[in-house]
Design an enzyme around this catalytic site. Structure first.
Site, mmCIF file in Angstrom:
data_model
loop_
_atom_site.group_PDB
_atom_site.id
_atom_site.type_symbol
_atom_site.label_atom_id
_atom_site.label_comp_id
_atom_site.label_asym_id
_atom_site.label_seq_id
_atom_site.Cartn_x
_atom_site.Cartn_y
_atom_site.Cartn_z
ATOM 1 N N CYS B 87 0.845 -1.197 0.000
ATOM 2 C CA CYS B 87 0.000 0.000 0.000
ATOM 3 C C CYS B 87 0.885 1.254 0.000
ATOM 4 O O CYS B 87 1.593 1.507 -0.965
ATOM 5 C CB CYS B 87 -0.953 -0.051 1.181
ATOM 6 S SG CYS B 87 -2.347 1.076 1.026
ATOM 7 N N HIS B 196 -3.685 -5.617 1.070
ATOM 8 C CA HIS B 196 -3.036 -5.951 2.345
ATOM 9 C C HIS B 196 -3.136 -7.436 2.687
ATOM 10 O O HIS B 196 -4.043 -7.835 3.419
ATOM 11 C CB HIS B 196 -3.708 -5.165 3.478
ATOM 12 C CG HIS B 196 -3.473 -3.699 3.399
ATOM 13 N ND1 HIS B 196 -2.354 -3.097 3.897
ATOM 14 C CD2 HIS B 196 -4.220 -2.715 2.874
ATOM 15 C CE1 HIS B 196 -2.414 -1.792 3.688
ATOM 16 N NE2 HIS B 196 -3.535 -1.530 3.055
ATOM 17 N N GLU B 198 -1.375 -8.908 4.793
ATOM 18 C CA GLU B 198 -1.125 -9.024 6.242
ATOM 19 C C GLU B 198 -2.409 -8.897 7.060
ATOM 20 O O GLU B 198 -2.417 -9.213 8.242
ATOM 21 C CB GLU B 198 -0.083 -7.990 6.701
ATOM 22 C CG GLU B 198 -0.572 -6.546 6.846
ATOM 23 C CD GLU B 198 -0.600 -5.762 5.528
ATOM 24 O OE1 GLU B 198 -0.557 -6.388 4.448
ATOM 25 O OE2 GLU B 198 -0.685 -4.524 5.588
#
EC number: 6.3.5.3
Lengths: 79, 224
Positions: B87, B196, B198
């Protein structure tokens, strides 16, 4: 000495803000509005007193930080 | 694996990233401050996490790309070290010239906070070898400027050299050229992506679709 650095998206780079403004102007009844491009204007004060050197400094600032030359072009003027 | 996460003023995804890395590698990553000038000795992976560094002033990632730590990140990349930018981190990598192109404002002008589906184009890298090529997976996205752009010549090179790692599947959410979601450096050691992964490592929060990226990274170093 003051420099005016003007930064604009290069031709061919999508400028969605410009597009939105273009549509909004049409919506307000302004006839015949063509393409609208948005950009940034920065006024930078520098200690340099020689115009040519000040302009060169401004151009270096633009290349290193003020503009992203992948997507933007810039001009530097002495005010 | 020794991982370091760089924190800038305005970064906000560093803890999600730390959780994903710790779960898969068993080792807490080191948090670095953007003013640090060096990476800890023996760093294998540097992560530039998501967020809004410097309030997105000037351009997303532009200020962060000039931070003191970036010289160390650049040297790490030049040594063939792994760098992951997610990002805002992807935006920093392009601003720093570690990856080509730029991330423009989303074509819709809207900030997009939603799930997206990506297709894996490269499953033979340190970041992706636990995925299958052509596999699709979900990740969250949260960005206003994720519209990947580069000139025609760069695009041709990226596609020709197979450096597009991830592509949006289905509707292109942000207007990215060729639906590009993530790209690699020519040596395949630097990956930048907008969504994302994660945030998709826990079955209780958003599923585990992003986990293979981190197990890939963990294994890349377990073997080394």
């Amino acid at each position: 000495m003051k420099l005016r650095v003007t930064v604009f998206p290069k031709a061919g780079v999508l400028d969605p803000q410009g597009k939105a403004i273009e549509r909004a102007l049409g919506g307000l009844g302004f006839a015949g509005v063509g393409e609208v491009r948005t950009g940034k204007v920065m006024i930078v004060e520098v200690a340099e007193t020689d115009a040519a050197r000040a302009k060169a400094q401004g151009e270096e600032m633009a290349r290193k930080l003020l503009a992203n030359t992948v997507i933007e072009s810039f001009t530097v003027e002495i005010l | 694996m020794k991982a370091s996460i760089v924190v800038f003023p305005g970064t906000n995804r560093e803890r999600d990233m730390a959780i994903a890395l710790e779960r898969t590698t068993g080792r807490k990553p080191t948090m670095l401050w953007h003013r640090d000038a060096e990476l800890p000795a023996g760093t294998d992976l540097v992560v530039l996490p998501g967020g809004f560094s410097y309030g997105d002033y000037l351009r997303c990632g532009a200020m962060a790309a000039q931070s003191p730590i970036m010289a160390a990140v650049r040297a790490h990349a030049e040594r063939g070290g792994l760098v992951l930018g997610v990002c805002n981190g992807f935006q920093m990598l392009t601003e720093a010239g570690l990856l080509p192109g730029a991330l423009l404002q989303n074509a819709s002008l809207r900030f997009l906070a939603m799930n997206c589906t990506m297709r894996v184009e490269r499953a033979d890298t340190a970041f992706t070898h636990h995925f299958q090529r052509g596999q699709t997976f979900q990740a969250t996205m949260a960005h206003g400027d994720g519209n990947y752009f580069c000139d025609a010549e760069t695009l041709k090179r990226l596609e020709g050299e197979n450096l597009v790692a991830l592509r949006y599947e289905g509707e292109n959410p942000n207007g990215s050229l060729n639906a590009i979601a993530g790209i690699l450096s020519p040596n395949l050691r630097v990956l930048g992506l907008m969504p994302h992964p994660e945030n998709c490592v826990d079955p209780l929060v958003g599923g585990t679709d992003g986990l293979p990226m981190f197990t890939s990274l963990a294994e890349s170093f377990a073997a080394a």
